[in-house]
Structure formats: C-alpha cells, structure tokens
Design a protein around this motif. Structure first.
Motif, PDB file in Angstrom:
ATOM      1  N   LEU A   1       0.826  -1.207   0.000  1.00 51.48           N
ATOM      2  CA  LEU A   1       0.000   0.000   0.000  1.00 51.48           C
ATOM      3  C   LEU A   1       0.860   1.258   0.000  1.00 51.48           C
ATOM      4  O   LEU A   1       0.560   2.233  -0.703  1.00 51.48           O
ATOM      5  N   LEU A   2       1.928   1.253   0.784  1.00 47.99           N
ATOM      6  CA  LEU A   2       2.809   2.417   0.822  1.00 47.99           C
ATOM      7  C   LEU A   2       3.464   2.647  -0.537  1.00 47.99           C
ATOM      8  O   LEU A   2       3.628   3.791  -0.971  1.00 47.99           O
ATOM      9  N   GLU A   3       3.839   1.574  -1.207  1.00 49.63           N
ATOM     10  CA  GLU A   3       4.438   1.715  -2.535  1.00 49.63           C
ATOM     11  C   GLU A   3       3.396   2.175  -3.552  1.00 49.63           C
ATOM     12  O   GLU A   3       3.670   3.037  -4.389  1.00 49.63           O
ATOM     13  N   ARG A   4       2.202   1.620  -3.445  1.00 47.44           N
ATOM     14  CA  ARG A   4       1.145   1.932  -4.414  1.00 47.44           C
ATOM     15  C   ARG A   4       0.700   3.385  -4.303  1.00 47.44           C
ATOM     16  O   ARG A   4       0.440   4.042  -5.309  1.00 47.44           O
TER      17      ARG A   4
ATOM     18  N   PRO B   1      -0.926  10.152  -0.618  1.00 45.69           N
ATOM     19  CA  PRO B   1      -1.131   9.720   0.772  1.00 45.69           C
ATOM     20  C   PRO B   1      -2.595   9.736   1.214  1.00 45.69           C
ATOM     21  O   PRO B   1      -3.015   8.874   1.986  1.00 45.69           O
ATOM     22  N   GLU B   2      -3.383  10.684   0.716  1.00 48.19           N
ATOM     23  CA  GLU B   2      -4.784  10.753   1.148  1.00 48.19           C
ATOM     24  C   GLU B   2      -5.550   9.510   0.721  1.00 48.19           C
ATOM     25  O   GLU B   2      -6.386   8.996   1.477  1.00 48.19           O
ATOM     26  N   LYS B   3      -5.243   9.005  -0.479  1.00 46.94           N
ATOM     27  CA  LYS B   3      -5.909   7.781  -0.950  1.00 46.94           C
ATOM     28  C   LYS B   3      -5.472   6.581  -0.114  1.00 46.94           C
ATOM     29  O   LYS B   3      -6.259   5.645   0.093  1.00 46.94           O
ATOM     30  N   LEU B   4      -4.240   6.616   0.360  1.00 46.74           N
ATOM     31  CA  LEU B   4      -3.777   5.530   1.239  1.00 46.74           C
ATOM     32  C   LEU B   4      -4.641   5.470   2.495  1.00 46.74           C
ATOM     33  O   LEU B   4      -5.122   4.402   2.878  1.00 46.74           O
ATOM     34  N   TYR B   5      -4.858   6.634   3.133  1.00 45.31           N
ATOM     35  CA  TYR B   5      -5.632   6.652   4.374  1.00 45.31           C
ATOM     36  C   TYR B   5      -7.085   6.250   4.139  1.00 45.31           C
ATOM     37  O   TYR B   5      -7.722   5.672   5.018  1.00 45.31           O
ATOM     38  N   GLN B   6      -7.590   6.525   2.962  1.00 47.33           N
ATOM     39  CA  GLN B   6      -8.961   6.143   2.642  1.00 47.33           C
ATOM     40  C   GLN B   6      -9.113   4.628   2.498  1.00 47.33           C
ATOM     41  O   GLN B   6     -10.215   4.103   2.661  1.00 47.33           O
TER      42      GLN B   6
ATOM     43  N   PRO C   1       6.934   4.007   8.000  1.00 42.04           N
ATOM     44  CA  PRO C   1       6.686   5.443   7.758  1.00 42.04           C
ATOM     45  C   PRO C   1       5.346   5.630   7.044  1.00 42.04           C
ATOM     46  O   PRO C   1       5.299   5.745   5.822  1.00 42.04           O
ATOM     47  N   ILE C   2       4.291   5.703   7.817  1.00 40.15           N
ATOM     48  CA  ILE C   2       2.950   5.693   7.244  1.00 40.15           C
ATOM     49  C   ILE C   2       2.266   7.057   7.280  1.00 40.15           C
ATOM     50  O   ILE C   2       1.158   7.232   6.781  1.00 40.15           O
ATOM     51  N   PHE C   3       2.938   8.055   7.875  1.00 35.43           N
ATOM     52  CA  PHE C   3       2.368   9.407   7.949  1.00 35.43           C
ATOM     53  C   PHE C   3       3.130  10.339   7.011  1.00 35.43           C
ATOM     54  O   PHE C   3       4.359  10.443   7.094  1.00 35.43           O
ATOM     55  N   TYR C   4       2.383  11.015   6.144  1.00 36.29           N
ATOM     56  CA  TYR C   4       3.020  11.910   5.175  1.00 36.29           C
ATOM     57  C   TYR C   4       3.070  13.319   5.751  1.00 36.29           C
ATOM     58  O   TYR C   4       2.082  14.031   5.822  1.00 36.29           O
ATOM     59  N   THR C   5       4.254  13.755   6.171  1.00 36.84           N
ATOM     60  CA  THR C   5       4.455  15.059   6.810  1.00 36.84           C
ATOM     61  C   THR C   5       5.064  16.041   5.807  1.00 36.84           C
ATOM     62  O   THR C   5       5.300  15.704   4.644  1.00 36.84           O
ATOM     63  N   TYR C   6       5.349  17.250   6.292  1.00 39.30           N
ATOM     64  CA  TYR C   6       6.002  18.237   5.429  1.00 39.30           C
ATOM     65  C   TYR C   6       7.425  17.816   5.061  1.00 39.30           C
ATOM     66  O   TYR C   6       8.024  18.380   4.146  1.00 39.30           O
ATOM     67  N   ASP C   7       7.935  16.828   5.772  1.00 43.54           N
ATOM     68  CA  ASP C   7       9.279  16.312   5.496  1.00 43.54           C
ATOM     69  C   ASP C   7       9.218  14.965   4.774  1.00 43.54           C
ATOM     70  O   ASP C   7      10.206  14.269   4.682  1.00 43.54           O
TER      71      ASP C   7
END
Length: 269
Positions: free
Chosen positions: A1-4, A9-14, A40-46
C-alpha cells in the motif's frame, strides 16, 4: 500500500482498515496495525515518517504552526489520517512546543523583519497574538511572558517583561529614544496578551536612565536623547505631564538633576 500510494497519501488513508472490524477479522486487523506502527505511514512536510517521528496540531494553533515543524502533516492529510493518529498515539504539537521553537529562533532586541520566515510580518505576529487570546493559552502565560514576541515602537521584539504599554501617544513620542520599549499591539483586540505587559510608570523611566548614566557627568556627555538643555527640559515636561507622583526613594542614583555648571547630578547629592 505504501508503494502503491507513495504519491497519493490521502488515498492511502482512505483504504486503510481503520474502522471497527468484526470479531472474525479483528485479530487480522490488529496484526496489520502492529506491522504498520513500525513503518513510515504518515506523510508530513518532510515526507513519509513513522508515528513516533510525526506530530499533529490542533485547529486553533495551526495558523501559526503550519509548516514551522517538519513533523506536522498538512490539514487535509491530518484529517484523513485522524483515526490512525489516535490509534498510534501520535504526539501533539502544542503551544508549549511552539513557544520553545520561538525562543530558539528569536532573540530579544531582534528586528521583526529579521525573524524566521514564519514570523517576520505584523500580520504573522497578530496571528500569534490571536492564539494567545485562546483559553488554552492561559496555562502557558509564564512561558509567553519570557518569549521575545512583543513588538515595540521601533519594530524590535522583546519579552513582555521588557516592554511597557500606554495609551498616551505623546508619551511614546517623547520617550521614543529613551531606551524604553513601548508595545505597539492593540490592547482592545488582544486583551489577555496586553495583560502580560506592565503599564508605564515613572520608576521604569528612572531605571532606563540609570542604565544609561551610571555616574554624575556633564550634560554634553549624556545619551543623545537628553544631551542638551532643550532635550532635558522636554523630558522634565514629559514627566510632569504624566501627573504621577515622584518619589525621592525611587530616584536614588538617577542622574537627572542639572546643576548650574551643566553637570547631571543625582537628586540626593
């Protein structure tokens, strides 16, 4: 899922199974999250980060904190990942954290225009004062007072304890070069912020003079704002205009009396 969904990232959380599962699949879901917790599952500003290297920020603080800390997520992504944030116990970025960052990035006496990108305009500073007006900020008052974010009449930032406030514009003009720092914020709009700043009183002026003139000396050698009879007499008139009581005990060691020889003397000598 992380690769896909690396770029979405928003579609990942959905697509993550973050809703309540049936008893039959609940153990499988828990195993899924146990594995995800280390990724690393949270997409931050970094970019992508693990839960322990991510922070979330409350709505009232976001206007001043957004993009300040790279551990934060953009608002839409934080909302989309909220259930995941709760489940993994992601740390909150608080006002206390923000004050610590401000203290690190600013120094007393620094020009606002030389501040960090997130705090170098009057508009950004007013946003911060708006945050200080929130009820949750009251428990941080002691830290706010010691943070150099109070703008004076010369465009410099100071701690609240280094500033003074007054509604008398003539007083500010007369003492503009005295070394006193008059806060330029609006006490009507920022009532709680203003309450942290001392009100002008003559002892503050005596202290400023003592810091600049430590011993009796010729008037011509005084600081430029009072180095002529005309300037000194203007100061006398300003002092009288305040209609404040002048206490001799407060003035000990304050070289403000001009003798017949053009010497600034202590009142007690």
């Amino acid at each position: 899922l992380l690769e896909r969904f690396a770029g979405e990232p928003e579609k990942l959380y959905q697509r993550l199974p973050i809703k309540t599962a049936s008893p039959l699949v609940a153990p499988i879901i828990e195993l899924f999250f146990d594995a995800a917790r280390k990724l690393p599952i949270f997409y931050t500003y970094d970019g992508w980060r693990t839960a322990e290297r991510t922070c979330w920020v409350a709505k009232d603080l976001r206007p001043v904190a957004d993009k300040v800390d790279l551990r934060l997520m953009a608002q839409p992504l934080q909302t989309a990942a909220w259930e995941l944030i709760n489940k993994f116990g992601v740390k909150e970025y608080t006002l206390s954290d923000h004050l610590r960052r401000l203290t690190s990035d600013l120094r007393a006496g620094q020009s606002l225009s030389d501040g960090p990108p997130y705090l170098r305009t009057s508009e950004q500073l007013e946003q911060l004062y708006h945050v200080f007006e929130n009820e949750f900020a009251r428990r941080e008052d002691a830290k706010i007072v010691e943070t150099p974010v109070f703008l004076d009449h010369r465009g410099l930032l100071w701690r609240a304890t280094q500033c003074l406030q007054t509604s008398d514009a003539t007083l500010v003009e007369s003492l503009a070069e005295s070394g006193l720092h008059f806060w330029v914020g609006d006490p009507r709009r920022f009532r709680y912020t203003a309450a942290l700043i001392p009100t002008f009183a003559l002892p503050a002026l005596w202290k400023a003079i003592r810091e600049q003139i430590s011993k009796e000396k010729p008037l011509r050698d005084a600081p430029p704002w009072i180095d002529t009879p005309a300037k000194l007499y203007r100061l006398y008139r300003t002092i009288l205009r305040t209609r404040e009581p002048i206490n001799a005990a407060d003035m000990v060691g304050t070289a403000i009396r001009l003798d017949r020889y053009g010497q600034l003397c202590f009142p007690e000598t």
